[in-house]
Design a protein around this motif. Structure first.
Motif, PDB file in Angstrom:
ATOM      1  N   SER A   1       0.836  -1.192   0.000  1.00 30.17           N
ATOM      2  CA  SER A   1       0.000   0.000   0.000  1.00 30.17           C
ATOM      3  C   SER A   1       0.868   1.238   0.000  1.00 30.17           C
ATOM      4  O   SER A   1       1.827   1.342   0.755  1.00 30.17           O
ATOM      5  N   ARG A   2       0.533   2.141  -0.879  1.00 28.71           N
ATOM      6  CA  ARG A   2       1.179   3.451  -0.862  1.00 28.71           C
ATOM      7  C   ARG A   2       0.064   4.482  -0.845  1.00 28.71           C
ATOM      8  O   ARG A   2      -0.267   5.065  -1.857  1.00 28.71           O
ATOM      9  N   ILE A   3      -0.534   4.651   0.323  1.00 28.90           N
ATOM     10  CA  ILE A   3      -1.704   5.520   0.422  1.00 28.90           C
ATOM     11  C   ILE A   3      -1.319   6.952   0.057  1.00 28.90           C
ATOM     12  O   ILE A   3      -1.980   7.610  -0.744  1.00 28.90           O
ATOM     13  N   GLY A   4      -0.225   7.422   0.654  1.00 27.58           N
ATOM     14  CA  GLY A   4       0.197   8.804   0.421  1.00 27.58           C
ATOM     15  C   GLY A   4       0.411   9.072  -1.055  1.00 27.58           C
ATOM     16  O   GLY A   4      -0.112  10.043  -1.606  1.00 27.58           O
ATOM     17  N   GLY A   5       1.159   8.181  -1.703  1.00 23.22           N
ATOM     18  CA  GLY A   5       1.444   8.363  -3.126  1.00 23.22           C
ATOM     19  C   GLY A   5       0.177   8.361  -3.951  1.00 23.22           C
ATOM     20  O   GLY A   5      -0.015   9.206  -4.828  1.00 23.22           O
ATOM     21  N   ALA A   6      -0.706   7.387  -3.638  1.00 24.12           N
ATOM     22  CA  ALA A   6      -1.942   7.272  -4.413  1.00 24.12           C
ATOM     23  C   ALA A   6      -2.805   8.515  -4.232  1.00 24.12           C
ATOM     24  O   ALA A   6      -3.359   9.049  -5.194  1.00 24.12           O
ATOM     25  N   LEU A   7      -2.904   8.988  -2.991  1.00 22.86           N
ATOM     26  CA  LEU A   7      -3.741  10.169  -2.746  1.00 22.86           C
ATOM     27  C   LEU A   7      -3.139  11.417  -3.382  1.00 22.86           C
ATOM     28  O   LEU A   7      -3.851  12.264  -3.922  1.00 22.86           O
ATOM     29  N   GLU A   8      -1.817  11.514  -3.330  1.00 25.11           N
ATOM     30  CA  GLU A   8      -1.178  12.672  -3.960  1.00 25.11           C
ATOM     31  C   GLU A   8      -1.434  12.670  -5.456  1.00 25.11           C
ATOM     32  O   GLU A   8      -1.724  13.698  -6.063  1.00 25.11           O
ATOM     33  N   HIS A   9      -1.317  11.470  -6.032  1.00 28.27           N
ATOM     34  CA  HIS A   9      -1.577  11.344  -7.459  1.00 28.27           C
ATOM     35  C   HIS A   9      -3.009  11.763  -7.759  1.00 28.27           C
ATOM     36  O   HIS A   9      -3.282  12.482  -8.718  1.00 28.27           O
ATOM     37  N   PHE A  10      -3.921  11.326  -6.903  1.00 26.93           N
ATOM     38  CA  PHE A  10      -5.332  11.663  -7.087  1.00 26.93           C
ATOM     39  C   PHE A  10      -5.542  13.171  -7.003  1.00 26.93           C
ATOM     40  O   PHE A  10      -6.197  13.779  -7.851  1.00 26.93           O
ATOM     41  N   ALA A  11      -4.936  13.787  -5.983  1.00 24.58           N
ATOM     42  CA  ALA A  11      -5.139  15.229  -5.785  1.00 24.58           C
ATOM     43  C   ALA A  11      -4.587  16.029  -6.956  1.00 24.58           C
ATOM     44  O   ALA A  11      -5.146  17.059  -7.328  1.00 24.58           O
ATOM     45  N   ALA A  12      -3.491  15.515  -7.553  1.00 25.03           N
ATOM     46  CA  ALA A  12      -2.850  16.290  -8.614  1.00 25.03           C
ATOM     47  C   ALA A  12      -3.514  16.066  -9.969  1.00 25.03           C
ATOM     48  O   ALA A  12      -3.343  16.875 -10.881  1.00 25.03           O
ATOM     49  N   THR A  13      -4.243  14.959 -10.133  1.00 32.54           N
ATOM     50  CA  THR A  13      -4.776  14.680 -11.469  1.00 32.54           C
ATOM     51  C   THR A  13      -6.299  14.671 -11.490  1.00 32.54           C
ATOM     52  O   THR A  13      -6.924  15.656 -11.825  1.00 32.54           O
ATOM     53  N   TYR A  14      -6.879  13.546 -11.095  1.00 30.20           N
ATOM     54  CA  TYR A  14      -8.334  13.401 -11.239  1.00 30.20           C
ATOM     55  C   TYR A  14      -9.098  14.442 -10.442  1.00 30.20           C
ATOM     56  O   TYR A  14     -10.128  14.940 -10.876  1.00 30.20           O
ATOM     57  N   ALA A  15      -8.607  14.752  -9.231  1.00 29.22           N
ATOM     58  CA  ALA A  15      -9.339  15.666  -8.361  1.00 29.22           C
ATOM     59  C   ALA A  15      -9.541  17.016  -9.027  1.00 29.22           C
ATOM     60  O   ALA A  15     -10.539  17.682  -8.810  1.00 29.22           O
ATOM     61  N   ARG A  16      -8.586  17.421  -9.861  1.00 38.10           N
ATOM     62  CA  ARG A  16      -8.722  18.718 -10.513  1.00 38.10           C
ATOM     63  C   ARG A  16      -9.939  18.744 -11.417  1.00 38.10           C
ATOM     64  O   ARG A  16     -10.504  19.786 -11.683  1.00 38.10           O
ATOM     65  N   ARG A  17     -10.294  17.601 -11.939  1.00 37.50           N
ATOM     66  CA  ARG A  17     -11.453  17.560 -12.831  1.00 37.50           C
ATOM     67  C   ARG A  17     -12.724  17.144 -12.111  1.00 37.50           C
ATOM     68  O   ARG A  17     -13.802  17.605 -12.426  1.00 37.50           O
ATOM     69  N   PHE A  18     -12.605  16.207 -11.174  1.00 40.97           N
ATOM     70  CA  PHE A  18     -13.820  15.570 -10.672  1.00 40.97           C
ATOM     71  C   PHE A  18     -14.205  15.973  -9.250  1.00 40.97           C
ATOM     72  O   PHE A  18     -15.250  15.580  -8.785  1.00 40.97           O
ATOM     73  N   VAL A  19     -13.346  16.704  -8.562  1.00 39.62           N
ATOM     74  CA  VAL A  19     -13.690  17.070  -7.190  1.00 39.62           C
ATOM     75  C   VAL A  19     -13.902  18.573  -7.091  1.00 39.62           C
ATOM     76  O   VAL A  19     -13.067  19.353  -7.541  1.00 39.62           O
TER      77      VAL A  19
END
Lengths: 288, 395
Positions: free
Chosen positions: B294-312
């Motif tokens: 598990s790399r929670i931090g990495g996965a969440l950072e990736h999410f915040a930098a990419t998908y979140a910009r469009r979907f959140v």
């Protein structure tokens, strides 16, 4: 008229547009399609509409979007106070009263209605469309498709002249594909070094070439840092104005003045913390 | 590369070529309709179409709809118009980046955006991220080794679960209404007066507004974005959560779902497949590595930098289903959640371990996350999830 003419016209208004942007604007003008501009805050999206309006010598009508924006603020509203007075003063009732108070005299035009009722096509700027909610976006699609607005009490009002529509967005939420499809699109990025120098030269002509180069280099380097809010073009111009106000001729000469002028560039506490005096000095040294 | 494509003699003309180009773009995920072909031809008519750079800029303005499209446009333009006769035979380098990319793995991006994290994958236990926090149970150790063994989600989740989960998802969706609407709607009761309707009614009473019409702020549905941890330590709990994700996707068209272990994968579109079992099969194929590290931090950072910009956005609730045992340093989780929070969303963390007697969130990752959470709750069964509606309604 080619896109290069348009680019020159804009330049004479003090706006330096990239080739892609000039082409998109040129197409929007010739094809009569709305243009969607996307990009980070502070890259000059709103300014484009202003420059275009003065280059074409026409009116700029601006609709600032916000959450909860509804038809009453964007399209039209009845003047309720006058309506109430009119019914009571005239003593008419029923159909007669209705015909009187729901007439042009009592209609308040808001930006969208205003834009389609101009004699010469104005520039209609719909700013930050992504802040408005989905309902408004759907309504806007309808207006942009046929440039007519229906007022139930008056009937359909068709555009006298088609306004040139510019929409801006900076990613508060994702826009619908339908809106994107209906618009031409240009992505506005932070300008390249050469373009930014040209912008600085157009806006602050008094600056020495050496200092202008330093300012642009400094701001461009600063954008590469990990910041919450990267400084835009407007911030860069403020920075230049601040430096000339402080009488700075060289970025590296006075660290205190530099840090003071940085107040125009870094607008959050975290960003101020991320660029301490030493880092600023290093960046200034590199830019020199 | 700069040689202009030679079309065959029997080519029916420029109109058909432009239509061909539009089809080419569509095949690479551009959202283009029939009307755009007309616009593109009109655009070419309005510029010096024989000049490749002008034609390129003009077509780009018409065809691209978002920043990613602009980035890919040049390569697609070259492969169609500038390929000296070899039309549409070369694959464009970035073609897996197309619209469906949301469903594919994020591995490519992960390599680029998480450079600081990738080095740690092959150093199991190097950062000591897991062992220290195993908190005496001896069972739950975050490992940062990718599991290459295939786990099939269909063994974990059965259709009955998904049906139940759908009901739970609907229930939670209704609990999670946003009460902060700024728009007003006509209503029987409300704080504001609806002038328009009031005046219309006043006409009947000689201009005296006897009956006041009202307007009120309607509740808004929120968009649920669920991220589910499917690393080894979470696998025992994965069953209700996966069923929940599948149910959520089927119940609410605006919601969004992701799985993460050492990578982050968007599974929203795959889970919307008609047949739930086929949907799970698709997810299994996409989410290679389930039950691994598990790399929670990495996965969440990736999410915040990419998908979140469009979907959140401000009306989103991000639900993270994870035990917080992370092999990344805890700062990553904190940084990612801070970035997410800045988008105005609310964050809910459901941790199956919180249900344990005497549980303290001492896993470093979990402790780092706490300040950013709007709700931190236990949930390890569907029933527990369903029981959360009161608490979710309150945030």
């Amino acid at each position: 008229m080619t896109y290069l003419d348009l680019q020159n016209d804009l330049a004479s208004q003090g706006y330096v547009a990239s080739d892609d942007l000039a082409m998109a604007l040129h197409l929007a003008v010739t094809l009569g399609r709305p243009l969607l501009l996307e990009g980070a805050a502070g890259v000059g999206k709103t300014e484009i509409a202003r420059a275009l309006a003065s280059a074409r010598d026409t009116r700029l009508i601006r609709l600032q979007c916000y959450e909860g924006l509804d038809a009453a603020q964007a399209i039209y509203e009845w003047n309720y106070q006058r309506q109430l007075l009119a019914i009571q003063a005239s003593g008419k009732t029923g159909k007669e009263a209705e015909a009187q108070i729901f007439s042009e005299d009592y209609l308040l035009e808001r930006p969208l209605l205003q834009a389609i009722r101009q004699d010469t096509p104005p520039v209609l700027l719909i700013d930050e469309i992504d802040r408005a909610d989905e309902e408004f976006e759907a309504y806007l699609l309808e207006v942009l498709a046929d440039f007519q607005i229906t007022v139930p009490e008056l009937g359909t009002i068709t555009a006298k002249s088609r306004p040139l529509v510019i929409l801006t967005a900076n990613g508060t939420r994702d826009l619908s594909d339908a809106l994107r499809r209906r618009c031409l699109y240009a992505h506005v990025d932070y300008p390249e070094r050469k373009t930014e120098l040209a912008i600085l030269d157009a806006r602050c002509p008094g600056l020495s070439a050496a200092l202008a180069g330093q300012i642009v280099g400094f701001v461009q380097d600063l954008r590469k840092e990990d910041l919450v809010k990267k400084p835009g073009v407007a911030e860069m111009l403020d920075f230049a104005a601040a430096l000339s106000g402080l009488g700075v001729a060289d970025l590296t000469e006075d660290p205190t003045a530099l840090m003071a002028a940085m107040a125009t560039l870094l607008k959050t506490e975290a960003d101020r913390g991320a660029v301490p005096a030493e880092v600023a000095q290093r960046l200034a040294g590199r830019a020199a | 590369m700069s040689r202009v494509t030679k079309f065959a003699g029997r080519d029916p003309g420029p109109g058909a070529r432009v239509a061909g180009f539009m089809a080419h773009l569509r095949a690479h995920g551009f959202a283009l309709g029939v009307a755009e072909t007309g616009t593109a031809l009109a655009a070419l008519g309005a510029v010096e179409a024989s000049d490749p750079s002008e034609a390129r800029a003009a077509l780009c303005a018409v065809c691209a709809g978002r920043a990613e499209d602009v980035e890919r446009f040049d390569a697609l333009f070259d492969s169609f118009w500038m390929d000296a006769g070899r039309v549409r035979q070369k694959t464009v380098p970035s073609d897996n980046n197309n619209k469906n990319d949301d469903m594919h793995s994020s591995r490519k991006d992960a390599g680029g955006t998480e450079a600081e994290g990738t080095g740690k994958i092959h150093a199991p236990g190097g950062s000591g991220g897991g062992e220290a926090e195993s908190d005496g149970t001896g069972r739950l150790v975050a490992s940062d080794v990718r599991n290459l063994m295939k786990k099939d989600l269909r063994d974990l989740v059965d259709p009955e679960d998904i049906r139940k989960a759908e009901a739970v998802a609907v229930q939670l969706g209704q609990a999670l209404r946003d009460k902060r609407s700024r728009r007003r709607k006509a209503a029987r009761r409300g704080r504001a007066v609806d002038f328009r309707r009031t005046i219309r009614k006043a006409v009947a009473t000689g201009g005296v507004p006897l009956r006041l019409a009202r307007r009120t702020r309607p509740d808004r549905p929120v968009k649920i974005v669920a991220l589910c941890d499917v690393s080894g330590s979470m696998l025992v709990y994965a069953r209700p959560f996966l069923a929940f994700l599948a149910g959520l996707m089927r119940a609410d068209a605006a919601s969004d779902a992701y799985l993460f272990h050492t990578r982050l994968v968007r599974i929203a579109d795959a889970l919307r497949e008609e047949d739930p079992m086929r949907a799970l099969n698709r997810v299994t194929l996409m989410a290679e590595g389930i039950g691994g590290g598990s790399r929670i931090g990495g996965a969440l950072e990736h999410f915040a930098a990419t998908y979140a910009r469009r979907f959140v956005g401000g009306r989103s609730v991000v639900i993270i289903l994870s035990d917080g045992y992370d092999s990344d340093p805890p700062e990553h989780i904190a940084a990612a959640l801070q970035a997410l929070k800045r988008r105005g969303c609310r964050i809910v963390w459901l941790n199956p371990l919180k249900g344990w007697k005497g549980y303290e969130p001492i896993a470093r990752g979990m402790a780092a996350a706490l300040p950013y959470l709007d709700l931190f709750e236990a949930a390890n069964t569907l029933e527990a999830l369903a029981g959360l509606d009161q608490k979710l309604g309150a945030i």
